[in-house]
Motif scaffolding. Sequence first.
Motif, PDB file in Angstrom:
ATOM      1  N   THR A 325      82.454  49.169  52.116  1.00  0.00           N
ATOM      2  CA  THR A 325      82.973  50.063  53.144  1.00  0.00           C
ATOM      3  C   THR A 325      82.913  49.402  54.515  1.00  0.00           C
ATOM      4  OG1 THR A 325      82.290  51.999  51.866  1.00  0.00           O
ATOM      5  CG2 THR A 325      82.719  52.342  54.195  1.00  0.00           C
ATOM      6  N   TYR A 329      86.063  48.545  57.012  1.00  0.00           N
ATOM      7  CA  TYR A 329      86.148  48.980  58.405  1.00  0.00           C
ATOM      8  C   TYR A 329      86.290  47.813  59.376  1.00  0.00           C
ATOM      9  CZ  TYR A 329      84.684  53.694  57.028  1.00  0.00           C
ATOM     10  OH  TYR A 329      84.625  54.942  56.476  1.00  0.00           O
ATOM     11  N   ASN A 330      86.087  46.601  58.884  1.00  0.00           N
ATOM     12  CA  ASN A 330      86.163  45.440  59.755  1.00  0.00           C
ATOM     13  C   ASN A 330      87.563  45.321  60.357  1.00  0.00           C
ATOM     14  OD1 ASN A 330      85.187  43.200  61.014  1.00  0.00           O
ATOM     15  ND2 ASN A 330      85.357  41.854  59.241  1.00  0.00           N
ATOM     16  N   CYS A 332      89.305  47.559  61.766  1.00  0.00           N
ATOM     17  CA  CYS A 332      90.176  48.703  61.480  1.00  0.00           C
ATOM     18  C   CYS A 332      90.375  49.580  62.706  1.00  0.00           C
ATOM     19  CB  CYS A 332      89.611  49.538  60.337  1.00  0.00           C
ATOM     20  SG  CYS A 332      88.158  50.496  60.816  1.00  0.00           S
ATOM     21  N   SER A 333      89.770  49.198  63.823  1.00  0.00           N
ATOM     22  CA  SER A 333      89.870  50.027  65.018  1.00  0.00           C
ATOM     23  C   SER A 333      89.967  49.138  66.241  1.00  0.00           C
ATOM     24  CB  SER A 333      88.633  50.936  65.103  1.00  0.00           C
ATOM     25  OG  SER A 333      88.635  51.652  66.317  1.00  0.00           O
ATOM     26  N   LEU A 342      76.070  51.782  62.177  1.00  0.00           N
ATOM     27  CA  LEU A 342      77.074  52.276  61.235  1.00  0.00           C
ATOM     28  C   LEU A 342      76.554  52.182  59.799  1.00  0.00           C
ATOM     29  CD1 LEU A 342      79.885  53.424  60.846  1.00  0.00           C
ATOM     30  CD2 LEU A 342      80.780  51.090  60.807  1.00  0.00           C
ATOM     31  N   TYR A 453      81.237  56.953  65.864  1.00  0.00           N
ATOM     32  CA  TYR A 453      80.454  56.581  64.678  1.00  0.00           C
ATOM     33  C   TYR A 453      80.479  57.706  63.641  1.00  0.00           C
ATOM     34  CZ  TYR A 453      78.490  52.439  66.939  1.00  0.00           C
ATOM     35  OH  TYR A 453      78.320  51.209  67.525  1.00  0.00           O
ATOM     36  N   LEU A 456      83.979  57.863  62.000  1.00  0.00           N
ATOM     37  CA  LEU A 456      84.212  56.771  61.056  1.00  0.00           C
ATOM     38  C   LEU A 456      83.372  56.949  59.794  1.00  0.00           C
ATOM     39  CD1 LEU A 456      85.902  54.228  60.770  1.00  0.00           C
ATOM     40  CD2 LEU A 456      84.023  52.913  61.761  1.00  0.00           C
ATOM     41  N   THR A 457      82.142  57.396  59.963  1.00  0.00           N
ATOM     42  CA  THR A 457      81.276  57.650  58.802  1.00  0.00           C
ATOM     43  C   THR A 457      81.853  58.754  57.931  1.00  0.00           C
ATOM     44  OG1 THR A 457      79.337  56.989  60.088  1.00  0.00           O
ATOM     45  CG2 THR A 457      78.939  58.240  58.066  1.00  0.00           C
ATOM     46  N   SER A 460      84.402  57.804  55.301  1.00  0.00           N
ATOM     47  CA  SER A 460      84.010  56.964  54.161  1.00  0.00           C
ATOM     48  C   SER A 460      84.230  57.693  52.856  1.00  0.00           C
ATOM     49  CB  SER A 460      82.542  56.548  54.282  1.00  0.00           C
ATOM     50  OG  SER A 460      81.699  57.669  54.165  1.00  0.00           O
TER      51      SER A 460
END
Length: 473
Positions: A325, A329-330, A332-333, A342, A453, A456-457, A460
């Motif tokens: 995960t 997310y790397n 991705c924003s 995170l 945070y 984004l969490t 998941s």
Amino acid sequence: MDKFVEENEVFEKYSIIKREQYADFLTNFLNQQAENGYVLNLNAEWGAGKTTFLKCWYNKLKANHPVVYFDAWKTDFTHDAMTALMDSFHAQLANPISGNKALIRDFYEKGMHFIKVAVPSLAVGYLKHKSGMPYDESLLQDITDTFGINVTEDSCSDALKETLKAALEQRKKVEGINEFKTALEKIAGEYIKVTHKNFPIYIFIDELDRCRPNYAIEVIENVKHFFNTKNFVFVIATDTKQLQHSIKAIYGYKFDSNLYLSRFFDNKITLPRPNISEYILNYKSIFKKKKDIKLNNNELANIYSTIFEFHGVNSLRDIEKILNTLELYNNCSDIEFKTLPLLTLLVLKTFHPEHYEEFKNKNLNPYSKNSEFISKIMANKINTYTSMNNIEIVTQSFLYYCLQELDSNLIGKPQTEIQPHDNAMKNEIKEFLKLIHNQTINSYNNKALLIDYINLTDLSFITDQDKYGFENI
């Protein structure tokens, strides 16, 4: 083409786990024990890598030995474990010798004694084809020949007929055990002759942990009848504690499940646990750092490992989902997220969701001194992390500050507050926290806020157990 195990499942693919040498040791040992049959219980917790290990071992063994892989979980929808087992034996041992019709017919005939009444058509069809008589007539004739009682006489009651049928069926099953083992040995011998491979035959039985309790027990109780077949090695992969719970669910809470299992196995080994920090290092893309960071990847991996351990996460399968995960997310924003907060939130949401909800909805730092979460998780453990200057930092306090730096208004106090007079330690901890927070999943000028945070969490989807990578680890 062999499709029972994916051909790309090889030890080289998982070199970080370093288990090939262990597989070689087991192969050398089992080859010497197999003359009269041998049964090995391969024990490991769920998610510790049993399936990956078995599949890699399978692909290494198959060059020199016949190997059968039986995935119990894929067949537990059936009502007959023996039928599923026989199908695996046929598909993986008998196919190369399919021209020998008599041998394959003999295999099914002998195995028929084990099959449940749920599939009587197989028995009925076979008996009718063999004898030319209807099923009832053939069976009654067998009873007359076996017991010397003419059950066709009017004086023979229906109750006696049913009793004699049951007695004949039981006798055939007992006699059929050795006959079936002999049929297996014949197929194995023919397979060796045709393929030019070597004895022993390896039978891997996997995924019992995931099966319905009654099916898991049925698999073991079926295969126990031919465990000691000459030149056959059975490797039964289990989470032994979980399997013991399944046994108790079937036979009762006070049943001695440990003694029960010990009767099946010649030996029991526990799959060595891989080094979690080394495993984490395999995820190179998550170790993005700003240029001024002084911690190396080994130190960062140790911190990751500490976070997983603190939260009771030991399964490779579970750790892999979290790390995948983070990789997802790397970049991705267009805002910068610090990796460790995170990671901490992802672990908290996945494995302690009720306390993540308190953090999200009540602004409560779960690692506060008097929080319910800390009282529960710290009941039987003391965790520390040693910084690069050998100053011990309590993991709970480290995690507290890790989140508190996202928003100083979070409620709660740390376990070990920094005393104002101890400026050296205060500065050391501040420097340490600064260093670890310089590790990010991306680098942008816009810094993520606490709400970022949380958002984004919440996105998941790591609760989907088979979504990533080691699908059957």
